[in-house]
Design an enzyme around this catalytic site. Sequence first.
Site, mmCIF file in Angstrom:
data_model
loop_
_atom_site.group_PDB
_atom_site.id
_atom_site.type_symbol
_atom_site.label_atom_id
_atom_site.label_comp_id
_atom_site.label_asym_id
_atom_site.label_seq_id
_atom_site.Cartn_x
_atom_site.Cartn_y
_atom_site.Cartn_z
ATOM 1 N N ASP A 1 -21.018 -25.014 -12.924
ATOM 2 C CA ASP A 1 -19.559 -25.005 -12.978
ATOM 3 C C ASP A 1 -19.104 -26.162 -13.858
ATOM 4 O O ASP A 1 -18.967 -26.013 -15.066
ATOM 5 C CB ASP A 1 -19.021 -25.093 -11.546
ATOM 6 C CG ASP A 1 -17.510 -25.034 -11.485
ATOM 7 O OD1 ASP A 1 -16.878 -24.834 -12.539
ATOM 8 O OD2 ASP A 1 -16.950 -25.172 -10.388
ATOM 9 N N VAL B 1 -16.911 -17.830 -6.630
ATOM 10 C CA VAL B 1 -17.741 -16.677 -6.270
ATOM 11 C C VAL B 1 -18.699 -17.004 -5.123
ATOM 12 O O VAL B 1 -19.070 -18.159 -4.917
ATOM 13 C CB VAL B 1 -18.538 -16.153 -7.488
ATOM 14 C CG1 VAL B 1 -17.611 -15.544 -8.519
ATOM 15 C CG2 VAL B 1 -19.375 -17.258 -8.124
HETATM 16 P P1 IMP Z 1 -21.092 -28.349 -10.750
HETATM 17 O O1 IMP Z 1 -21.608 -29.736 -10.491
HETATM 18 O O2 IMP Z 1 -19.579 -28.331 -10.854
HETATM 19 O O3 IMP Z 1 -21.741 -27.671 -11.933
HETATM 20 O O4 IMP Z 1 -21.365 -27.494 -9.451
HETATM 21 C C1 IMP Z 1 -22.654 -27.261 -9.026
HETATM 22 C C2 IMP Z 1 -22.748 -26.624 -7.669
HETATM 23 O O5 IMP Z 1 -21.477 -26.317 -7.111
HETATM 24 C C3 IMP Z 1 -23.466 -25.308 -7.725
HETATM 25 O O6 IMP Z 1 -24.853 -25.469 -7.710
HETATM 26 C C4 IMP Z 1 -22.937 -24.618 -6.490
HETATM 27 O O7 IMP Z 1 -23.663 -25.027 -5.365
HETATM 28 C C5 IMP Z 1 -21.519 -25.119 -6.399
HETATM 29 N N1 IMP Z 1 -20.574 -24.156 -6.995
HETATM 30 C C6 IMP Z 1 -19.919 -24.219 -8.173
HETATM 31 N N2 IMP Z 1 -19.132 -23.161 -8.371
HETATM 32 C C7 IMP Z 1 -19.302 -22.358 -7.289
HETATM 33 C C8 IMP Z 1 -18.768 -21.071 -6.906
HETATM 34 O O8 IMP Z 1 -17.963 -20.416 -7.599
HETATM 35 N N3 IMP Z 1 -19.189 -20.592 -5.714
HETATM 36 C C9 IMP Z 1 -20.069 -21.259 -4.908
HETATM 37 N N4 IMP Z 1 -20.590 -22.449 -5.230
HETATM 38 C C10 IMP Z 1 -20.208 -22.994 -6.407
#
Ligand code: IMP
Length: 184
Positions: free
Chosen positions: A107, A157
């Site tokens: 994300d 999601v």
């Molecule tokens: P980031 O550090 O923002 O890239 O987020 C990483 C983690 O956030 C992922 O490995 C997921 O566990 C969680 N995450 C991010 N977006 C979503 C989503 O749309 N649904 C569920 N978990 C999410």
Amino acid sequence: MPQTHPHPDVERVLLDEQQIRERITEIGEQIAADYADEPPILVGVLKGAVMVMADLARSIDLKVEMDWMAVSSYGSGTKSSGVVRILKDLSADISGRNVLVVEDIIDSGLTLKWLLSNLRSRGPKSVEICTLLRKPEAARVEIDVKYIGFEIPNEFVIGYGLDYSEDYRNLPYVGVLKRSVYEV
Ligand code: IMP
Ligand code: MG
């Protein structure tokens, strides 16, 4: 009974079981070709990557090892905090090895960025990333992702390993969570 009908908290199904299966099979074949000479150790990021890992590993026709890390960056909400903590470290020594990180979703990319520098500090031969899903925000961080299942819109999601407050991980498809579930 297989779960065919969408869960009532699901706004719409984004990727059904067959789409996921077909894409993971393609990626597994690609990985088998790319790593034929020196098979990778697959590092799954708990808990979200459990389903991806299970299906991906079975579609790679090579001797692959599986290991796991658990990091925490999300609380029970829907936004990345940027604060990463190791909850469970690898069992294996990855020095001199080809590491392939298996993720459910990227994300903001904050979690992965941190994880990559952590893994690189252990002296692996290579570190690459395979993620089932990538959201648009992630394109802005300078992380090279070698294998991407699907680019998805910027929506929250769930399913196929992905949770909201530890719920919905066992849905066999990826669906958009109804906003009413998390916006009170
Ligand atoms: P980031 O550090 O923002 O890239 O987020 C990483 C983690 O956030 C992922 O490995 C997921 O566990 C969680 N995450 C991010 N977006 C979503 C989503 O749309 N649904 C569920 N978990 C999410
Ligand atoms: Mg994750």
